[in-house]
Motif scaffolding. Structure first.
Motif, short mmCIF file in Angstrom:
data_model
loop_
_atom_site.label_atom_id
_atom_site.label_comp_id
_atom_site.label_asym_id
_atom_site.label_seq_id
_atom_site.Cartn_x
_atom_site.Cartn_y
_atom_site.Cartn_z
N ARG B 35 0.80 -1.22 0.00
CA ARG B 35 0.00 0.00 0.00
C ARG B 35 0.83 1.27 0.00
NH1 ARG B 35 -4.36 0.03 4.42
NH2 ARG B 35 -2.59 0.87 5.55
N GLY B 36 2.14 1.12 0.24
CA GLY B 36 2.97 2.31 0.24
C GLY B 36 2.95 3.05 1.55
N GLN B 37 2.21 2.54 2.49
CA GLN B 37 2.11 3.20 3.79
C GLN B 37 1.89 2.16 4.87
OE1 GLN B 37 -1.30 5.66 4.15
NE2 GLN B 37 -0.49 6.89 5.82
N LYS B 38 2.63 2.28 5.93
CA LYS B 38 2.52 1.29 7.00
C LYS B 38 1.24 1.53 7.81
CE LYS B 38 6.13 -0.41 9.11
NZ LYS B 38 7.32 -0.63 9.92
N PRO B 39 0.45 0.48 7.96
CA PRO B 39 -0.76 0.61 8.76
C PRO B 39 -0.41 0.82 10.23
CG PRO B 39 -0.39 -1.67 8.20
CD PRO B 39 0.62 -0.88 7.44
N SER B 40 -1.19 1.61 10.91
CA SER B 40 -0.94 1.89 12.32
C SER B 40 -1.32 0.68 13.17
CB SER B 40 -1.72 3.11 12.76
OG SER B 40 -3.01 2.75 13.17
N PRO B 41 -0.78 0.58 14.36
CA PRO B 41 -1.13 -0.53 15.26
C PRO B 41 -2.64 -0.63 15.45
CG PRO B 41 0.67 0.74 16.17
CD PRO B 41 0.20 1.49 14.97
N GLY B 42 -3.29 0.51 15.54
CA GLY B 42 -4.74 0.52 15.73
C GLY B 42 -5.48 -0.03 14.53
N THR B 43 -4.77 -0.23 13.47
CA THR B 43 -5.38 -0.82 12.28
C THR B 43 -5.13 -2.32 12.25
OG1 THR B 43 -5.09 1.19 10.99
CG2 THR B 43 -5.37 -0.85 9.76
N ILE B 44 -3.90 -2.69 12.46
CA ILE B 44 -3.51 -4.07 12.23
C ILE B 44 -3.97 -5.02 13.34
CG2 ILE B 44 -1.24 -3.88 13.32
CD1 ILE B 44 -1.45 -5.56 10.03
N TYR B 45 -3.87 -4.59 14.57
CA TYR B 45 -4.16 -5.53 15.66
C TYR B 45 -5.64 -5.83 15.83
CZ TYR B 45 0.77 -5.50 16.67
OH TYR B 45 2.12 -5.66 16.55
N PRO B 46 -6.50 -4.85 15.68
CA PRO B 46 -7.92 -5.20 15.70
C PRO B 46 -8.29 -6.21 14.62
CG PRO B 46 -7.67 -2.85 16.00
CD PRO B 46 -6.30 -3.39 15.66
N VAL B 47 -7.67 -6.09 13.46
CA VAL B 47 -7.94 -7.05 12.40
C VAL B 47 -7.49 -8.45 12.82
CG1 VAL B 47 -7.22 -7.77 10.09
CG2 VAL B 47 -7.86 -5.40 10.50
N LEU B 48 -6.29 -8.53 13.37
CA LEU B 48 -5.78 -9.83 13.82
C LEU B 48 -6.69 -10.42 14.90
CD1 LEU B 48 -1.95 -9.09 13.92
CD2 LEU B 48 -3.15 -10.65 12.39
N LYS B 49 -7.11 -9.56 15.79
CA LYS B 49 -7.98 -10.01 16.86
C LYS B 49 -9.29 -10.58 16.31
CE LYS B 49 -10.26 -8.32 21.05
NZ LYS B 49 -10.78 -7.10 21.73
N GLU B 50 -9.85 -9.86 15.37
CA GLU B 50 -11.11 -10.28 14.78
C GLU B 50 -10.97 -11.61 14.04
OE1 GLU B 50 -12.34 -7.90 11.62
OE2 GLU B 50 -14.26 -8.93 11.37
N LEU B 51 -9.91 -11.71 13.27
CA LEU B 51 -9.69 -12.95 12.52
C LEU B 51 -9.48 -14.13 13.47
CD1 LEU B 51 -7.35 -11.65 9.66
CD2 LEU B 51 -9.78 -12.23 9.50
N LYS B 52 -8.84 -13.85 14.58
CA LYS B 52 -8.60 -14.90 15.57
C LYS B 52 -9.91 -15.33 16.21
CE LYS B 52 -5.35 -16.01 19.27
NZ LYS B 52 -4.31 -15.45 20.19
N GLU B 53 -10.71 -14.36 16.56
CA GLU B 53 -12.00 -14.67 17.18
C GLU B 53 -12.89 -15.48 16.26
OE1 GLU B 53 -12.34 -10.73 20.11
OE2 GLU B 53 -13.46 -10.86 18.22
N LYS B 54 -12.71 -15.26 14.98
CA LYS B 54 -13.50 -16.01 14.02
C LYS B 54 -12.92 -17.38 13.72
CE LYS B 54 -15.64 -12.23 11.46
NZ LYS B 54 -15.62 -11.48 10.19
N GLY B 55 -11.77 -17.64 14.32
CA GLY B 55 -11.15 -18.94 14.12
C GLY B 55 -10.45 -19.09 12.79
N LEU B 56 -10.13 -17.97 12.16
CA LEU B 56 -9.47 -18.04 10.85
C LEU B 56 -7.95 -18.07 10.98
CD1 LEU B 56 -11.75 -15.51 8.94
CD2 LEU B 56 -11.85 -18.00 8.91
N ILE B 57 -7.46 -17.54 12.07
CA ILE B 57 -6.02 -17.59 12.33
C ILE B 57 -5.79 -17.98 13.79
CG2 ILE B 57 -5.53 -15.81 10.61
CD1 ILE B 57 -5.16 -13.82 12.85
N SER B 58 -4.56 -18.39 14.08
CA SER B 58 -4.18 -18.68 15.46
C SER B 58 -2.75 -18.22 15.66
CB SER B 58 -4.31 -20.18 15.73
OG SER B 58 -3.42 -20.88 14.89
#
Lengths: 96, 96
Positions: B35-58
DNA sequence: AGATGGGTATTGGGTAACCAATATTTAAAA
DNA sequence: TTTTAAATATTGGTTACCCAATACCCATCT
C-alpha cells in the motif's frame, strides 16, 4: 470476513466506463455480473453523481455516462495503485 | 477517487499469512510494501484479533500468526469472490 | 532492580461506503 | 391526454473500516 470487497464501487464504475459509455441501468447490470448482486439505486447514482462532480465522467442527453480526459487519467492511476497492492494477483487466479 | 482500496485489509492479511506465519510487525511491513504506507497498530491488531476470534487464524507463543484450516478455506473462497469481481484483471495489468 | 525501547494491544472516534425507502423524471402505451 | 412502468435521482441512516493516541508487555541493557 464480513462484507469485504466493499469500497471499490467508484473504481469499478470508472473501469466499466473505460470502453463504452453506459447508462446507470446498464452499469448496474454490469456490476451485478461481477458481484453477484445488483447494487441498489441508492448505491449507484450517488457514485455517478460524485464522479461527475469531480469531473471524472460526463453524461449526454440520453443519460449515458462516459469518461472524461481526467477520468481516463484517473483510472490509469487507480490501476497502478491496484496492481501495486495486488502485485501477486496471478497467484490469486490460480487459487480459483 | 477518495481513498479507495480500503476494505481489503483482512483479506490481505489472510492472503499474506497463507504461506508462512508472521508476527504483527512482519505483517505491517508486508502491507507497507503493497500500500505504500505502513498501517498503524490501531489498524492491524484489531484485524488480527477479529480474525482470531472467528477462528481463521491462530498464534503461537511467539505471537506468530498463521492460518487455521478454516482460514485456509476462507481465503480460497475469498479468492474466488475476488476473481469474479475482477475477472478482467489482466486488462488492468496491461494498464500499468 | 530500574530504565529504555520495540513490539503488541486497546480504546474512542471519525468518515467513507453503502443501502432501503422514497421521490422524481421520462417515455411509451392506452 | 391520462396511465403505467421503468429509469433516474435523493435522502437519511447504518455499518464497516481505519487511524491516532494511549497503554501494556517483555526483553535487554545499565
Amino acid at each position: 470476513m464480513k462484507d469485504e470487497m466493499k469500497g471499490f464501487l467508484s473504481y469499478l464504475t470508472l473501469w466499466n466506463l473505460r470502453k463504452q459509455p453506459m447508462t446507470g441501468a446498464e452499469l448496474a447490470k454490469e456490476l451485478e455480473k461481477r458481484r453477484g448482486q445488483k447494487p441498489s439505486p441508492g448505491t449507484i447514482y450517488p457514485v455517478l453523481k460524485e464522479l461527475k462532480e469531480k469531473g471524472l465522467i460526463s453524461s449526454d442527453k440520453e443519460k449515458r455516462y462516459s469518461l472524461t480526459k481526467k477520468g481516463e487519467k484517473e483510472i490509469i492511476e487507480a490501476c497502478n495503485h491496484f496492481c501495486q497492492i495486488f502485485y501477486d494477483v496471478k497467484e490469486m487466479k490460480n487459487c480459483c
